[in-house]
Motif scaffolding. Structure first.
Motif, PDB file in Angstrom:
ATOM      1  N   TRP A  94     -31.345  14.654 -33.972  1.00 58.09           N
ATOM      2  CA  TRP A  94     -30.101  15.417 -34.116  1.00 58.09           C
ATOM      3  C   TRP A  94     -30.390  16.918 -33.983  1.00 58.09           C
ATOM      4  N   ARG A 117     -21.115  15.150 -27.724  1.00 61.24           N
ATOM      5  CA  ARG A 117     -21.075  13.830 -28.361  1.00 61.24           C
ATOM      6  C   ARG A 117     -22.115  12.885 -27.759  1.00 61.24           C
ATOM      7  N   LEU A 152     -25.776  13.980 -28.576  1.00 59.35           N
ATOM      8  CA  LEU A 152     -26.077  13.717 -29.983  1.00 59.35           C
ATOM      9  C   LEU A 152     -26.305  12.227 -30.227  1.00 59.35           C
ATOM     10  N   TRP A 153     -25.509  11.409 -29.579  1.00 64.93           N
ATOM     11  CA  TRP A 153     -25.676   9.957 -29.708  1.00 64.93           C
ATOM     12  C   TRP A 153     -27.054   9.548 -29.198  1.00 64.93           C
ATOM     13  N   THR A 172     -29.879  10.923 -31.645  1.00 62.05           N
ATOM     14  CA  THR A 172     -29.985  10.189 -32.907  1.00 62.05           C
ATOM     15  C   THR A 172     -30.546   8.785 -32.677  1.00 62.05           C
ATOM     16  N   LEU A 200     -29.128  19.541 -31.014  1.00 58.41           N
ATOM     17  CA  LEU A 200     -28.263  20.665 -31.353  1.00 58.41           C
ATOM     18  C   LEU A 200     -28.920  21.997 -31.049  1.00 58.41           C
ATOM     19  N   ILE A 245     -32.912  12.383 -37.880  1.00 57.51           N
ATOM     20  CA  ILE A 245     -32.512  13.759 -38.205  1.00 57.51           C
ATOM     21  C   ILE A 245     -33.175  14.729 -37.234  1.00 57.51           C
ATOM     22  N   GLY A 264     -25.570  21.724 -37.608  1.00 54.06           N
ATOM     23  CA  GLY A 264     -24.375  20.879 -37.664  1.00 54.06           C
ATOM     24  C   GLY A 264     -23.148  21.649 -38.093  1.00 54.06           C
ATOM     25  N   ALA A 300     -30.771  20.537 -39.795  1.00 55.18           N
ATOM     26  CA  ALA A 300     -29.651  19.682 -39.382  1.00 55.18           C
ATOM     27  C   ALA A 300     -28.334  20.202 -39.947  1.00 55.18           C
TER      28      ALA A 300
END
Length: 455
Positions: A377, A323, A326-327, A330, A381, A374, A443, A439
């Motif tokens: 992200w 989390r 990713l925050w 982004t 990931l 994107i 995701g 993504a």
């Protein structure tokens, strides 16, 4: 800061108790030095370009083609860093330091072996490879010279990758940063001395790069060997370990190959759209590439921390890291995207005096900037799944991503107008479709538990 999680004796999942603040500090402690090391590497080619460019147009063109072969070869071997980081971090998370170092040493031996084989291959096939890229006459001569003189540095380049992976697995990103910085400075000094003072020409530039990479490899091998001695890990190669390193790296090689194929399709399409779109693409692609370095630094932090926590069977901590990274990815993407648009609209004249090319840059920058979150992200990931050892999934969806991107880029190739608008549509395809598909596929994976293999 030591955030290596501990595992309960019963092996049950548990949380390390990392707060959001302490985790953010740890991420930045890995990401910032990693970014500095990543940015230092492109300086090698930049310095060589500046020095060789003063020799003449044929020499500069030869360098462009030879460096393309060299960087592509090295880029396809990036799995040596990624796979080693993930493996070392996972063993450390499980409390197996000796095993972690043994795996790292095997990675170094694999890098040296591959480097030697690739050196021999490039020396023997340099003219043929460069001819395929379109080199001929004086350009072919200079390109062959540079490639053959720089090729002996390949074992060093690959060992640097593997050793960096080991140290990052130990959450030590500072040592690779300093070595990369020192290497960039040494390369500049050697290149200038060999090319201009000793009069070796373009051969001196290639030799300077080779010497620098070998010395960097030695500088990074020493701390790895010191750690190995401290924790009683053997320095000799283990056949089983080398084969395991090769097997774990193979899926990441395929993943990287699919990315390179997408980039090549994009460049071919930009070329087909005319001189203006191609020139504009060079500028936007350079800006996008430097942005990707910043986001890759976060991915490296994600690789390291995810590997540690999964090795410790800590699902809760792993989700927390997911989390937070990713925050950061982004948010960083949004900030960098805004900067790309700002640079394109205020500094385009610095890149080219042609107003049509400036317009093309500005149109493409809008798409690149808007879609950069994107990209952030996706980069994070990628790092998460690499750290989790989920290379097979990344290899598989890499082919799917490429298959879904190909119709989009071919549509641009055949139907997009020449001129600035054509470049706009090309970046809609690359930054919108290709990165968007990546993504979605990454995701989708993290919504499941399949990637969280613990222990």
């Amino acid at each position: 800061m030591d955030t290596t999680p501990t595992t309960p004796q019963d092996g049950s999942p548990q949380s390390t108790g990392l707060t959001h603040k302490s985790l953010t500090a740890t991420i930045l402690a890995i990401a910032i030095p990693s970014l500095a090391a990543l940015v230092a590497e492109p300086l090698f080619i930049l310095v060589d370009t500046a020095i060789v460019g003063r020799l003449g147009t044929s020499e500069l063109a030869g360098l462009a083609l030879a460096s393309t072969v060299l960087t592509t070869t090295v880029g396809l071997c990036i799995f040596l860093a990624y796979a080693t980081t993930a493996t070392v971090a996972r063993h450390l998370g499980a409390g197996r330091r000796t095993t972690a170092l043994s795996a790292g040493i095997d990675g170094l031996w694999l890098a040296a072996t591959l480097g030697a084989l690739l050196t021999l291959t490039l020396i023997l096939t340099a003219p043929q490879l460069l001819t395929i890229l379109g080199a001929h006459g004086d350009v072919l001569t200079h390109a062959t010279t540079y490639l053959r003189w720089s090729a002996p540095g390949l074992p060093g380049m690959l060992i640097v990758m593997a050793a960096t992976g080991v140290l990052r697995g130990f959450q030590n990103a500072t040592t690779p940063m300093w070595v990369a910085g020192a290497g960039a400075a040494l390369n500049a000094a050697l290149s200038f001395t060999l090319v201009w003072i000793l009069g070796m020409g373009i051969a001196g530039s290639g030799l300077g790069t080779a010497i620098t990479q070998i010395l960097m490899a030695i500088a990074l091998t020493i701390p790895v060997a010191t750690l190995a001695r401290r924790h009683n890990a053997a320095l000799r190669p283990g056949t089983t370990g080398i084969l395991h390193s090769l097997a774990s790296g193979a899926p990441l090689f395929l993943r990287t190959l699919s990315l390179r194929a997408a980039i090549i399709l994009t460049i071919i399409t930009a070329t087909s759209l005319g001189t203006v779109p191609l020139a504009g693409h060079q500028v936007i692609n350079s800006l996008w590439g430097f942005a990707a370095f910043a986001l890759d630094a976060l991915a490296i932090a994600a690789q390291t921390l995810i590997g540690h926590h999964l090795g410790a069977a800590d699902r809760t901590g792993t989700r927390h890291i997911l989390r937070v990274t990713l925050w950061w990815g982004t948010l960083s993407g949004a900030v960098i995207g805004a900067l790309i648009i700002l640079i394109a609209y205020t500094a385009a004249p610095l890149f080219t005096p042609d107003p049509t090319v400036q317009h093309a840059i500005q149109l493409a920058a809008i798409v690149a900037g808007i879609t950069m979150p994107i990209t952030g992200w996706v980069c994070v990931l990628d790092g998460v799944l690499i750290g989790a050892g989920d290379g097979r999934y990344l290899a598989g969806v890499g082919l799917i991503n490429l298959a879904m991107y190909t119709p989009a880029v071919l549509t641009v190739y055949h139907l997009a107008p020449h001129g600035p608008t054509g470049l706009l549509w090309l970046w809609v395809a690359f930054a919108g479709v290709f990165m968007g598909v990546r993504a979605l596929t990454t995701g989708w994976r993290i919504r499941t538990q399949a990637w969280m293999r613990i222990g």
